[in-house]
Design an enzyme around this catalytic site. Structure first.
Site, mmCIF file in Angstrom:
data_model
loop_
_atom_site.group_PDB
_atom_site.id
_atom_site.type_symbol
_atom_site.label_atom_id
_atom_site.label_comp_id
_atom_site.label_asym_id
_atom_site.label_seq_id
_atom_site.Cartn_x
_atom_site.Cartn_y
_atom_site.Cartn_z
ATOM 1 N N SER A 152 -15.680 -11.935 0.259
ATOM 2 C CA SER A 152 -15.201 -12.262 1.599
ATOM 3 C C SER A 152 -16.080 -11.735 2.730
ATOM 4 O O SER A 152 -15.786 -11.973 3.893
ATOM 5 C CB SER A 152 -13.760 -11.785 1.784
ATOM 6 O OG SER A 152 -13.747 -10.395 1.912
ATOM 7 N N VAL A 188 4.394 2.938 2.564
ATOM 8 C CA VAL A 188 5.093 1.957 3.389
ATOM 9 C C VAL A 188 6.595 2.005 3.146
ATOM 10 O O VAL A 188 7.346 1.202 3.685
ATOM 11 C CB VAL A 188 4.578 0.519 3.151
ATOM 12 C CG1 VAL A 188 3.179 0.371 3.687
ATOM 13 C CG2 VAL A 188 4.654 0.157 1.692
ATOM 14 N N GLY A 189 7.043 2.946 2.309
ATOM 15 C CA GLY A 189 8.486 3.135 2.148
ATOM 16 C C GLY A 189 9.092 2.465 0.938
ATOM 17 O O GLY A 189 10.287 2.237 0.894
ATOM 18 N N PRO A 223 0.825 -1.207 0.000
ATOM 19 C CA PRO A 223 0.000 0.000 0.000
ATOM 20 C C PRO A 223 0.866 1.266 0.000
ATOM 21 O O PRO A 223 2.070 1.172 0.255
ATOM 22 C CB PRO A 223 -0.798 -0.098 1.289
ATOM 23 C CG PRO A 223 -0.347 -1.307 2.002
ATOM 24 C CD PRO A 223 0.683 -1.994 1.224
ATOM 25 N N LYS A 266 -6.074 -7.050 7.033
ATOM 26 C CA LYS A 266 -7.385 -7.108 7.695
ATOM 27 C C LYS A 266 -7.231 -7.231 9.201
ATOM 28 O O LYS A 266 -7.917 -6.553 9.974
ATOM 29 C CB LYS A 266 -8.188 -8.286 7.145
ATOM 30 C CG LYS A 266 -8.710 -8.017 5.735
ATOM 31 C CD LYS A 266 -9.438 -9.221 5.214
ATOM 32 C CE LYS A 266 -10.075 -8.930 3.873
ATOM 33 N NZ LYS A 266 -10.691 -10.130 3.305
#
Ligand code: ADP
Length: 812
Positions: free
Chosen positions: A677, A358-359, A355, A720
């Site tokens: 889901s 995050v670097g 995502p 999640k």
């Protein structure tokens, strides 16, 4: 005509010249024999016979070598020159023909028949004469070899024979032609012959003239051009331009020679330079060529940096730049180690997937720093045209090289670390597929001769270390994926975020804003509040932005002189950042009927999500709202069917399904909701609503459901679970088949959360539903004013889906 007299005269053979009657001419006589002949003539009434040699080169001619027709001449003057030569002035008197040679030594003596001219005139002769005169006039005009006054003399000649001879004597003719005229003893044939020769000569002269004119014109043109060009040069020099251009050309030539271009490129550059120099200074194309040369010279063809392949140093740098990410760092170090051993590794290209924030990009930068290479970043988001990668041909106005070579120019080194950001955001349309061009860039088999449309010469990209990044692996074009080694960076826990902020983001932002620790203090408590109440993300991008915002506001206060030290406490936080944007811990505060907490996975990380179900009197309709995707709607139907089939076991009366309408709603419009889901979550909410049993408020779940109630695995487990943790959930239900994914979950999160792995819906309901029932369950909610969309049932086919992979815009 009959001969008028016979005479015996000394003979003087002439070389290359012929004497007509009436002609006066100087002769230089050198040959012994000839000198003696002249001397003899001086004794005999100064008369001599002049006949021409057939071959002028012959020094000792015999009878056969001398024409038999010649002219009787009178020696007018005689001058002895030093060296034995005699110069004589002779005048032609009359034609004569040799009858016989009476003596050969010491000089020729011949017996001749002399033809004195008897001039008779008639119409034919007159006509021939006029013709001849006019031809002669023209001849004089054209040939320009005869003085024009001659024409006047000629016009005034009355005697036809004499006219012919005088004209003939003036013409430049071959000896044979002159001889022929001399031999024409009668006037008419003589005139006719001369006229014919004149006509031919005129033609030749005319032709000569034409050729002359053409030659002159040509010469004039070249001369004119030369002259004009010289003038332009002079003008340019006057304006100081010429020197500039010469200087420019020389400067470019020097640059090309010093640039250490590959041979092929150097040749190309020099050729273009030559072309440029030949162009007029203001030519529009000149700019194009100049631009092109600038580009050729600006690209790093041979310049590079030396790699630092020191694993320990690299590790230090990676650790210094980034907190955590141990697995990722380990992979990078392995990669570098192999690079050190196998100098030119044609291995796969690293692709960081995760995502935003995050670097990924900053890891790329760190790798460059560790290797001491230059770093360039190119964002591929929205690139949809092959030409953006590969450039436009030079024939296009404003053409430029593609972004890859632009990046190389920026890097200024042939071996930079080249970060291709967002490879999953490239799209393709009618302008061509950028991924195929990118494939050539990344493929070690091809990229040593990357072809850019603008540069037109192969560029070697094989020394470049390419790194790519993406948010979602599935969206990376397949052929590219095959060449990449995917390294996942899934997102940070709150604890990790706090550490990243305290160790990296806060010091970095304080420094960047020109502050120091004595001016601003951001305690851990404040950081945690920012994470909880001002951001909701997997990465740390917004966290960093908020910290930057704090620094900015603090800087303003300090500069304004309001304070010397800003301590960011709870009150300051709200003053600087405004009211909290998110409610920390979105878990429900108490157990409720018909409200279940699901877990979603989106491109930006995990989210918690509520599913609400209400029942009210009606005719057994099922209503779904909340902008659900097709897959999620089907999933809702499946869960409905499951609950209905298990009605007896759950203690639901069958008539409930006929007498009540059901409404499933998934609030929070901002989250894209699709994917299977949420199946078990919807089934749980339905079961709760129909049985009246409460659902545990501190529990969240995710999993796909089949009609028989089996729970199938889903994707994005780590994200999640982190989202559930963020939301203050205590228990998370996960499909049994996802058990291996639980290894990724950080230990401290696992400590605070209970993970329950389930195989079947029955287990879900056992854990999720409380025993207590609420009696007035169906009466509380009034039917909604408008019901959309209505779902009518068809037979639902059960599908046994394999493990679902995270997908963009999936609610899974
Ligand atoms: P991405 O490319 O994944 O979107 P960035 O590389 O732009 O993310 O990262 C955003 C910011 O967060 C950068 O300033 C980066 O230095 C910082 N950052 C991200 N992860 C870490 C980490 N593990 N340690 C230190 N800083 C980090």
């Amino acid at each position: 005509m009959q001969p008028t007299q016979e005479r015996i005269l000394p003979l003087l053979p002439l070389r290359g010249i012929l004497i007509f009657p009436y002609m006066v001419i100087h002769l230089d006589v050198g040959r012994e024999k000839s000198v003696q002949a002249i001397e003899e003539a001086m004794l005999k009434e100064r008369a001599i016979f002049l006949a021409t040699q057939k071959d002028a080169q012959n020094d000792d001619p015999t009878e056969e070598d001398i024409y038999s027709v010649g002219a009787v001449a009178e020696v007018k003057q005689l001058l002895k020159l030093p060296g034995g030569t005699i110069r004589v002035l002779v005048e032609g008197i009359a034609r004569a023909k040799i009858k016989e040679y009476t003596s050969h030594t010491p000089y020729f003596v011949v017996k001749i028949e002399q033809y004195d001219e008897t001039e008779t005139k008639n119409a034919q002769v007159e006509a021939l004469m006029r013709n001849l005169v006019s031809q002669f006039e023209q001849y004089v005009k054209l040939s320009k070899k005869i003085p024009p006054e001659t024409v006047v003399t000629v016009i005034n000649i009355e005697e036809p024979g004499r006219l012919a001879d005088i004209v003939a004597s003036h013409l430049t003719l071959r000896i044979e032609d002159k001889q022929a005229i001399l031999e024409a003893v009668d006037t008419v044939p003589r005139l006719e012959k001369l006229c014919a020769i004149m006509a031919r000569e005129l033609e030749i002269v005319e032709l000569e003239r034409k050729i002359n004119v053409r030659v002159r014109k040509q010469m004039e043109k070249t001369q004119k051009e030369y002259y004009l060009r010289e003038q332009i040069k002079a003008i340019q020099r006057e304006l100081g331009e010429k020197e500039d251009r010469i200087a420019e050309g020389e400067e470019l030539r020097e640059k090309i020679e010093q640039a250490k271009l590959p041979k092929e490129v150097e040749e190309k550059a020099l050729k273009e330079l030559e072309r440029l120099e030949k162009m007029p200074p203001m030519a529009a194309e000149g700019t194009v060529v100049r631009n092109y040369l600038d580009w050729l010279l600006a690209l790093p063809w041979s310049k590079g940096t030396r790699d630092r392949l020191d694993i320990n140093k690299a590790q230090q740098i990676l650790n210094a730049d980034h907190y955590g990410l141990d697995l990722v760092k380990e992979r990078i170090l392995e990669y570098l180690a192999i690079r050190k051993l196998a100098k030119k590794m044609k291995g796969p290209i690293i692709c960081f997937v995760g995502p935003p924030g995050v670097g990924k990009t900053s890891l790329g930068r760190s790798i460059a720093r560790a290797l001491e290479r230059k770093f360039v970043r190119l964002s591929l988001g929205g690139v949809r045209d092959e030409a953006e990668i590969r450039g436009h041909r030079r024939t296009y106005v404003g053409a430029m090289p593609g972004r890859i070579l632009q990046g190389m120019k920026t890097a200024g080194s042939k071996n930079p670390v080249f970060l291709l950001d967002e490879v999953d955001k490239m799209s393709m349309d009618f302008r061509g597929d950028p991924s195929s061009a990118l494939l050539e860039v990344l493929d070690p088999e091809q990229n040593f001769s990357f072809s850019d449309h603008y540069i037109e010469a192969p560029y070697d990209l094989s020394n470049v270390m390419f790194i790519t990044t993406a948010n979602v692996q599935q969206n990376i074009p397949r052929p590219l994926q095959d060449r990449m080694e995917i390294i996942y960076i899934p997102g940070y826990t709150e604890e990790e975020k706090v550490q990243i902020a305290i160790r990296h983001l806060v010091p970095k932002q304080i420094k960047e804003h020109g502050l120091n620790n004595k001016m601003i203090q951001i305690p851990e408590k404040a950081v945690r509040r920012i994470i909880r109440e001002y951001t909701r993300e997997s990465g740390v991008r917004n966290l960093e932005r908020n910290i930057a915002s704090l620094c900015r506001k603090a800087a303003k206060q300090i500069v304004a002189g309001k304070t010397k030290l800003v301590r960011v406490n709870a009150q300051k936080l709200e003053q600087f950042l405004g009211k909290p944007r998110f409610r920390y811990g979105t878990a429900e505060l108490e157990d409720q009927v018909g409200i279940a907490t699901g877990l979603a996975w989106t491109e930006v990380g995990g989210e918690t999500l509520q599913v609400e179900v209400s029942t009210y009197k009606g005719t057994g309709k099922l209503t779904l709202t909340g902008k659900l995707g097709d897959v999620m709607k089907e999933s809702a139907q499946a869960s409905y069917s499951y609950v209905r089939s298990r009605a007896a076991e759950l203690g639901i009366k069958q008539n409930m399904f006929e007498k009540y309408d059901l409404h499933i709603h998934v609030p929070e419009g901002a989250i894209p909701k699709d994917g299977p889901s949420a199946g078990i979550t919807m089934a749980t909410a339905l079961a709760s609503a129909l049985t009246g049993r409460q659902i545990r408020h501190d529990l969240a779940m995710t999993g796909e459901i089949t009609l028989r109630g089996r729970v199938l695995p889903i994707g994005g487990v780590k994200e999640k679970v982190l989202a559930a943790h963020r939301a203050g959930i205590k228990t998370v239900l996960l499909p049994m088949d996802n058990s291996k994914d639980t290894e990724e979950i950080p230990a401290n999160v696992k400590k605070q959360l209970e993970l329950v792995l389930v195989d079947h819906m029955d287990e879900v309901l056992n854990v999720a539903l409380r025993e207590t029932k609420i009696a007035s369950r169906t009466a509380v909610i009034e039917p909604p004013p408008e019901v959309t969309p209505e779902i009518t049932y068809g037979p639902v086919v059960e599908t046994e889906g394999g493990p679902e992979l995270p997908n963009e815009n999936n609610y899974s």
